[in-house]
Motif scaffolding. Structure first.
Motif, mmCIF file in Angstrom:
data_model
loop_
_atom_site.group_PDB
_atom_site.id
_atom_site.type_symbol
_atom_site.label_atom_id
_atom_site.label_comp_id
_atom_site.label_asym_id
_atom_site.label_seq_id
_atom_site.Cartn_x
_atom_site.Cartn_y
_atom_site.Cartn_z
ATOM 1 N N SER A 1 -10.644 5.306 -4.407
ATOM 2 C CA SER A 1 -10.133 3.965 -4.720
ATOM 3 C C SER A 1 -10.327 3.612 -6.181
ATOM 4 N N ASN B 1 0.814 -1.217 0.000
ATOM 5 C CA ASN B 1 0.000 0.000 0.000
ATOM 6 C C ASN B 1 0.847 1.267 0.000
ATOM 7 N N TYR C 1 -16.904 -8.119 -0.649
ATOM 8 C CA TYR C 1 -15.685 -8.074 -1.468
ATOM 9 C C TYR C 1 -16.009 -8.361 -2.931
ATOM 10 N N TRP D 1 -2.709 4.435 3.664
ATOM 11 C CA TRP D 1 -3.350 3.598 4.668
ATOM 12 C C TRP D 1 -3.928 4.532 5.714
ATOM 13 N N SER E 1 -16.176 -6.793 6.278
ATOM 14 C CA SER E 1 -15.219 -7.445 5.367
ATOM 15 C C SER E 1 -15.698 -8.840 4.992
ATOM 16 N N ASN F 1 -6.791 -5.670 -2.307
ATOM 17 C CA ASN F 1 -6.222 -6.392 -1.170
ATOM 18 C C ASN F 1 -6.907 -5.944 0.105
ATOM 19 N N ASP F 2 -7.364 -6.908 0.923
ATOM 20 C CA ASP F 2 -8.048 -6.539 2.162
ATOM 21 C C ASP F 2 -7.862 -7.631 3.206
ATOM 22 N N GLU G 1 -5.264 -10.931 2.873
ATOM 23 C CA GLU G 1 -4.091 -10.760 3.723
ATOM 24 C C GLU G 1 -3.753 -12.020 4.514
#
Length: 525
Positions: free
Chosen positions: A325, A286, A362, A289, A357, A344-345, A382
């Motif tokens: 984003s 990233n 997603y 953040w 989440s 990416n999460d 992740e």
């Protein structure tokens, strides 16, 4: 004296890769037990599909108090009553759901047992106009006489839930592991046949063939930090094991512009030179953040216009786009067509308790970006695990796989609340095998950059590069996921076959020339 004849060159290289043919996702039962069903759905359908595993043991369980394939309940009422669940068992759970009382809502399925355990077994975004598919599961270490599955609404308003095609399939740990090993063999290996002939095309019987794997196709790596620079033992240790890397904090804003206007990429550039020199794939990390810890002090109190300007400068210094984003992805795509774009999460794979989440959220976000013109190249998960849920992990991967994008686990580690042996024995190895066996996973990166005072959560070695238990697991798996050296003779038609992991191989062939009777003539075409 023996005369040696080599195919093409004294040694040549063979590349084994994955085929383009998709693996059929079917469920079968044998004496060894059930096969895991990779089926999933991200569509909202007018009618629910049939239950997976033909319902599994749910055929013998009570559906609420009704005993029907399709039924309706009030929110927070027991939806499914389960009895006589066994211990040391992984249960794959799925159902189709529809709601009334709202257009859509995020639902969480929760398991309670007579031992008063509360476990999230899956999530779904349910709608009123169609049926949505929930897939997940749970593990039980000890038996339970009775248990209930509830559907809960994270938005905290009253709903009615219709449930259909519920399924609960048990797997013993041995059955689960056997399924994983079968999929590793199917998805990560390939058969190869070498045909040995002389310069005239005559096929040679009895030629000696030696095959050695020299590189892996599957990206497997770890985070690195600037501590690797100038540390030759650490560099050698890393290169011997890994073919992929990501920089831990060195590209974050606080590291590259600690004071406004003083942009410095010296450290990440040196790290990039090390990885390129050793042919290690580098995954980007990233550049923004929201966590204040990784945002420069001078940025935190900027008024809106100055913040926008600072963000734009940060973006331009890294060839990205404006500050939304979606615009980030679109601008990268336009300014650098060669960039591989991943979303990416965290907490998508690790748990289903984080209702912000969820896998359905997603999927929706990825679809939203695709509709806006972003050509996404992959999905990042992740993987900062505490107590991984094996059935949930596969269920999430199965849903995401329907987007037909490569999936990477990008920051895998295990919480340091467990001691090192617990990390290894009960959690760490299982996470890797589950990920490597799932056909939708295309890469794994650990979050284990080495620092003098330790690692973020989990270290593979101590500061002398002596393996800790987690490092022993990594080395063992790297050995298991690599084809051992193979030697043998070509058969009567000059063929030599073997099965190996995807990757690059060195092949050496020799033949004793005076053994002319071993040559098999073939008609020329």
């Amino acid at each position: 004296m023996e005369s040696l004849l080599f195919v093409l060159l004294p040694g040549f290289y063979l590349l084994l890769g994955a085929t383009a043919t998709a693996t059929a996702k079917t469920t079968s039962f044998s004496e060894e037990g059930p096969s895991y069903d990779y089926s999933a759905s991200i569509e909202c359908k007018s009618a629910p599909d049939s239950p997976l595993y033909n319902g599994g043991v749910m055929k013998d369980q009570t559906l609420g108090t009704r005993g029907h394939r399709h039924f309706k309940i009030a929110m927070n009422s027991p939806a499914l009553t389960l009895s006589n669940l066994t211990g040391d068992t992984i249960y794959a759970f799925s159902s189709w759901v529809k709601i009334s009382g709202a257009d859509s809502a995020a639902l969480k399925a929760t398991l309670t047992t007579d031992n008063t355990t509360f476990t999230c077994v899956g999530t779904v975004v349910a709608r009123s106009a169609c049926w949505s598919f929930l897939k997940g599961g749970f593990s039980l270490d000890s038996p339970s006489n009775y248990a209930f599955i509830y559907f809960q609404n994270s938005d905290d308003f009253q709903l009615n839930v219709s449930v259909s095609s519920a399924s609960l399939q048990p797997f013993t740990y041995q059955e689960w592991n056997e399924n994983q090993q079968k999929m590793i063999t199917t998805e990560r290996k390939r058969a190869a046949i070498l045909h040995v002939s002389d310069v005239d095309g005559t096929r040679l019987q009895g030629a000696s063939v030696a095959v050695e794997q020299i590189s892996r196709d599957f990206p497997f790596g770890s985070a690195i930090a600037e501590t690797i620079l100038g540390n030759l033992p650490y560099q050698n240790w890393f290169v011997e094991r890994f073919n992929a890397a990501v920089f831990e904090n060195e590209l974050k804003w606080a590291a590259t512009e600690p004071r406004q206007g003083e942009v410095n990429y010296t450290i990440p550039n040196q790290m990039l030179e090390f990885t390129r020199r050793n042919q290690i794939t580098v995954r980007g990390h990233n550049i923004f953040w929201e966590d204040p810890k990784y945002t420069p002090l001078w940025v935190r109190n900027l008024p809106a216009p100055e913040l926008k300007s600072a963000v734009s400068s940060r973006i331009q210094s890294l060839r990205l786009g404006p500050n939304a984003s979606l615009d980030f992805f679109l601008t990268v795509q336009e300014s650098d067509p060669l960039a591989r774009l991943f979303m990416n999460d965290f907490n998508v794979l690790e748990t289903c308790d984080d209702t912000k989440s969820t896998v359905d959220n997603y999927v929706s976000r990825l679809q939203e970006f695709g509709a806006a013109g972003v050509v996404m190249d992959g999905i990042g998960l992740e993987g900062h695990f505490s107590a991984p849920n094996p059935a949930l992990i596969h269920a999430v991967l199965d849903k995401l796989a329907l987007l037909d994008l490569p999936i990477w686990l990008t920051e895998v580690d295990i919480s340091k609340k467990f001691d090192q042996q617990m990390q290894v024995c009960q959690i760490f190895r299982g996470c890797f095998e589950r990920s490597f066996s799932n056909p939708s996973v295309n890469g794994i990166i650990l979050w284990s950059a080495l620092h003098p005072k330790g690692c973020y959560q989990m270290c593979l070695t101590d500061n002398t590069l002596k393996n800790l238990p987690a490092g022993d697991v990594v080395d063992a798996l790297l050995k298991e996921w690599r084809t051992s050296a193979i030697e043998g003779k070509s058969e009567v038609h000059g063929a030599f076959g073997f099965i190996g992991f995807h990757g690059q191989y060195h092949v050496a062939v020799s033949w004793q020339q005076n053994r002319a009777h071993d040559a098999v003539s073939q008609p020329r075409r």
